[in-house]
Design a protein around this motif. Sequence first.
Motif, PDB file in Angstrom:
ATOM      1  N   GLN A   1      -3.353 -20.428  20.321  1.00 51.80           N
ATOM      2  CA  GLN A   1      -2.739 -20.338  18.997  1.00 51.80           C
ATOM      3  C   GLN A   1      -3.690 -20.882  17.942  1.00 51.80           C
ATOM      4  OE1 GLN A   1       1.513 -21.442  18.400  1.00 51.80           O
ATOM      5  NE2 GLN A   1       0.714 -22.661  16.703  1.00 51.80           N
ATOM      6  N   GLU A   2      -3.809 -20.132  16.895  1.00 53.53           N
ATOM      7  CA  GLU A   2      -4.693 -20.554  15.819  1.00 53.53           C
ATOM      8  C   GLU A   2      -4.218 -21.884  15.244  1.00 53.53           C
ATOM      9  OE1 GLU A   2      -5.247 -17.592  12.845  1.00 53.53           O
ATOM     10  OE2 GLU A   2      -6.317 -18.940  11.499  1.00 53.53           O
ATOM     11  N   ASN A   3      -5.158 -22.712  14.882  1.00 50.37           N
ATOM     12  CA  ASN A   3      -4.794 -23.945  14.199  1.00 50.37           C
ATOM     13  C   ASN A   3      -4.481 -23.591  12.747  1.00 50.37           C
ATOM     14  OD1 ASN A   3      -5.152 -25.558  16.426  1.00 50.37           O
ATOM     15  ND2 ASN A   3      -7.264 -26.046  15.940  1.00 50.37           N
ATOM     16  N   TYR A   4      -3.259 -23.197  12.513  1.00 57.33           N
ATOM     17  CA  TYR A   4      -2.871 -22.796  11.171  1.00 57.33           C
ATOM     18  C   TYR A   4      -3.117 -23.946  10.206  1.00 57.33           C
ATOM     19  CZ  TYR A   4      -0.419 -19.143  13.758  1.00 57.33           C
ATOM     20  OH  TYR A   4      -0.121 -18.108  14.598  1.00 57.33           O
ATOM     21  N   THR A   5      -3.745 -23.620   9.117  1.00 59.39           N
ATOM     22  CA  THR A   5      -4.095 -24.668   8.161  1.00 59.39           C
ATOM     23  C   THR A   5      -3.475 -24.375   6.795  1.00 59.39           C
ATOM     24  OG1 THR A   5      -6.147 -23.486   7.734  1.00 59.39           O
ATOM     25  CG2 THR A   5      -6.253 -25.339   9.263  1.00 59.39           C
ATOM     26  N   TYR A   6      -3.206 -25.432   6.072  1.00 62.49           N
ATOM     27  CA  TYR A   6      -2.544 -25.318   4.780  1.00 62.49           C
ATOM     28  C   TYR A   6      -3.217 -26.271   3.793  1.00 62.49           C
ATOM     29  CZ  TYR A   6       0.884 -23.686   8.162  1.00 62.49           C
ATOM     30  OH  TYR A   6       1.485 -23.034   9.214  1.00 62.49           O
TER      31      TYR A   6
ATOM     32  N   LEU B   1       2.398 -24.926  -1.937  1.00 62.88           N
ATOM     33  CA  LEU B   1       1.651 -25.092  -0.693  1.00 62.88           C
ATOM     34  C   LEU B   1       1.100 -23.720  -0.309  1.00 62.88           C
ATOM     35  CD1 LEU B   1       0.929 -26.970   1.740  1.00 62.88           C
ATOM     36  CD2 LEU B   1       2.999 -26.122   2.844  1.00 62.88           C
ATOM     37  N   TYR B   2      -0.166 -23.666  -0.012  1.00 63.99           N
ATOM     38  CA  TYR B   2      -0.816 -22.405   0.338  1.00 63.99           C
ATOM     39  C   TYR B   2      -1.225 -22.405   1.811  1.00 63.99           C
ATOM     40  CZ  TYR B   2      -1.316 -21.958  -4.742  1.00 63.99           C
ATOM     41  OH  TYR B   2      -1.071 -21.892  -6.081  1.00 63.99           O
TER      42      TYR B   2
ATOM     43  N   PHE C   1      -5.196 -19.953   6.212  1.00 64.37           N
ATOM     44  CA  PHE C   1      -5.586 -19.080   7.325  1.00 64.37           C
ATOM     45  C   PHE C   1      -5.240 -17.641   6.946  1.00 64.37           C
ATOM     46  CE2 PHE C   1      -1.362 -18.030   8.862  1.00 64.37           C
ATOM     47  CZ  PHE C   1      -0.587 -19.076   8.384  1.00 64.37           C
ATOM     48  N   THR C   2      -5.980 -16.729   7.489  1.00 65.81           N
ATOM     49  CA  THR C   2      -5.696 -15.321   7.220  1.00 65.81           C
ATOM     50  C   THR C   2      -4.744 -14.789   8.292  1.00 65.81           C
ATOM     51  OG1 THR C   2      -7.667 -14.717   8.452  1.00 65.81           O
ATOM     52  CG2 THR C   2      -7.882 -14.843   6.064  1.00 65.81           C
ATOM     53  N   ILE C   3      -3.971 -13.800   7.928  1.00 65.53           N
ATOM     54  CA  ILE C   3      -3.036 -13.206   8.895  1.00 65.53           C
ATOM     55  C   ILE C   3      -3.784 -12.171   9.715  1.00 65.53           C
ATOM     56  CG2 ILE C   3      -0.919 -11.857   9.156  1.00 65.53           C
ATOM     57  CD1 ILE C   3       0.014 -13.113   6.489  1.00 65.53           C
TER      58      ILE C   3
ATOM     59  N   PHE D   1       3.707 -17.562   7.340  1.00 66.90           N
ATOM     60  CA  PHE D   1       2.905 -16.389   6.981  1.00 66.90           C
ATOM     61  C   PHE D   1       3.256 -15.851   5.588  1.00 66.90           C
ATOM     62  CE2 PHE D   1       3.212 -16.572  11.584  1.00 66.90           C
ATOM     63  CZ  PHE D   1       1.882 -16.510  11.943  1.00 66.90           C
ATOM     64  N   SER D   2       4.405 -16.277   5.085  1.00 67.24           N
ATOM     65  CA  SER D   2       4.807 -15.779   3.770  1.00 67.24           C
ATOM     66  C   SER D   2       4.235 -16.621   2.633  1.00 67.24           C
ATOM     67  CB  SER D   2       6.334 -15.724   3.675  1.00 67.24           C
ATOM     68  OG  SER D   2       6.860 -17.022   3.850  1.00 67.24           O
ATOM     69  N   LEU D   3       3.542 -17.699   2.975  1.00 65.23           N
ATOM     70  CA  LEU D   3       2.910 -18.496   1.927  1.00 65.23           C
ATOM     71  C   LEU D   3       1.766 -17.704   1.302  1.00 65.23           C
ATOM     72  CD1 LEU D   3       2.563 -21.968   3.722  1.00 65.23           C
ATOM     73  CD2 LEU D   3       4.310 -21.282   2.087  1.00 65.23           C
ATOM     74  N   THR D   4       1.447 -18.032   0.078  1.00 63.74           N
ATOM     75  CA  THR D   4       0.330 -17.375  -0.601  1.00 63.74           C
ATOM     76  C   THR D   4      -0.981 -17.850   0.026  1.00 63.74           C
ATOM     77  OG1 THR D   4       1.633 -17.438  -2.608  1.00 63.74           O
ATOM     78  CG2 THR D   4      -0.702 -16.918  -2.873  1.00 63.74           C
ATOM     79  N   TYR D   5      -1.871 -16.918   0.177  1.00 66.85           N
ATOM     80  CA  TYR D   5      -3.163 -17.260   0.807  1.00 66.85           C
ATOM     81  C   TYR D   5      -4.106 -17.911  -0.213  1.00 66.85           C
ATOM     82  CZ  TYR D   5      -7.760 -16.673   2.944  1.00 66.85           C
ATOM     83  OH  TYR D   5      -9.018 -16.890   3.425  1.00 66.85           O
TER      84      TYR D   5
END
Lengths: 475, 103
Positions: B25-30, B71-72, B75-77, B95-99
């Motif tokens: 799993q990607e280390n989703y970052t914000y 909060l953005y 990470f790219t989808i 995933f619905s957050l703004t990139y």
Amino acid sequence: MKTKLISMLLLLSMIISCKKDQQSVNSKSALQNSDSLQTLSLAQVKDWYGKNASTPSNTNSLNATSTAGSNKTFALSSVPFAWEKAQSVNNTKGNYWLVYLDGQPKFKNVKQGYRKLAFIRDSTGKIQSRILEIIPDAIYLQRKQKATVADFTGRVFIYDQNYKLISGDVYGNGKLMGKIKPKLTSSATTQTSTTQPSKFQTDEVSVQQDCQWNDSSYIDGDGVFTVYSELDCTTTIYDDGGGSGGGGGYTGSTGDAGGGGGGTGSSSSPASQPSNLPGENKDAVNPKALMKCFGNITDPNAKMTVTVYVEEPWPGTSFDIGPNSVGHVAIGLTKSSGSTSITQTVGFYPNATGYAKLNAPSKIVDNGGDLNYNVSISYSVSATQFNQITNYVANPPGTYDLNTFNCTNFVSSACQAGGITIPDAMGVVGLNGATMSLDKAMTPAHLGGSIEDMKGQSNVNTTGGYTPNSSGPCN
Amino acid sequence: MKKILIIIVAIVIISNLPLFNFFFQENYTYSNIDGSFYYNEEGGKGKSFEGCQRKYAYFLETHPDIKDKTLYRTFTIKPWRFWEWYQMIFHHKRFSLTYLEEK
């Protein structure tokens, strides 16, 4: 149905192929402009190498020639490489051969990149060799983990067979964006020379490209301090605004028109493992800075507590894997005196991605406020014990290993440093086929199970919750 | 053919099991707009998007002067990552957050 299935398989194979190396590619390299004329066979290359690399008296010899800018002599024959790994690379004029060379350049005081030896035909049909030092941009390599031709970002230095710098290219996202040439006089290391502006204009915008030769240096793969000049270009777009207002500009690095490059052989080559860069792991915290905060409260009359938080993989069971994956164990340290209280909650993590997480350099991560733990156990400790534990946390082991030293081992060892033995965390995690014995390891599941068994004790929490926020670092 | 289909479905399902979160799993970052808040999910290791939201709420409490409180995701989808489809379907909020591209 059959057609749908075939379409699905095709789609899958396309997805998989996306991940394949883009190595076999060809011509978009710094050597594209070299004078390869026709097919060059490996036998021809070997024959040429045998004659030239092992004949010291030959004036064109690859042996014992002076490296530019230094008194060091270079002997290619002394650098081992494996012919069986030689790769033929096609370009528009034929092909050339590449082999990997041992040795690594040192760029910006960090060993990075790799070397290759290329065999080409020049315009007269003679075989020549070129040494390529390929240095991917460190941040690019960190993000991509692997350098590929398509999006190569970094520098390619091209040396002749006497290890004399001839030229080089600077690439950005696979496009040529700068040039490298030898610095003839080594007077300064960072000096700007000529500016070569070029201007392109349309009705509403004008584009200005400013190129500057900047001097820099690095240590080549042969260990020689090499000074070079690099042509860096920036493009500024002035928008005249079509008559309504104006001004404004955009500045950015340019890709040379018609560039389309990529590091020579920068595909799946054995690029050095990306090193950690400052700020790369923004989530990693400096444990020393966190532990330092406890010094803000004097020991006399202070109350000190150590809490072990466990997020079980599958709460309520002893399974090592569950909805919470492998689970996690964190340690919370609190020191209070009067109305002042400092808390730091941290965990031990692998500083890697993918399979590398099995055994990787470690990092300490702030687990305060976001760890949804299932069970915890707290201990009141003396100042001496507390200091021993904070000392341990401030200087954590450098390696994380999923089996032999994971987050549970870290917390257990930290507590042990202060003379506290946490409940049994050891459990069977597999069967060792080699020794025909059971593999045991400390795991969050077993520690969680042991703490659950202590339900009812005053220092045990089996209802769970979120960890308290950490107070943050102190400088 | 049926067997192949079953195998493919099985691979997709198995690869989405939490066992693999730790590894794959990607280390989703914000991040917030100026990077003063940053969060990494550390796949399968005690952190989550819910944890990120908690941390960000705490951050905003302690930094009341922050103007852009959005909060953005940094990470790219990547929809082709079939082993993350479970996350995309059942934990789609992140995933619905703004990139926001990381600098």
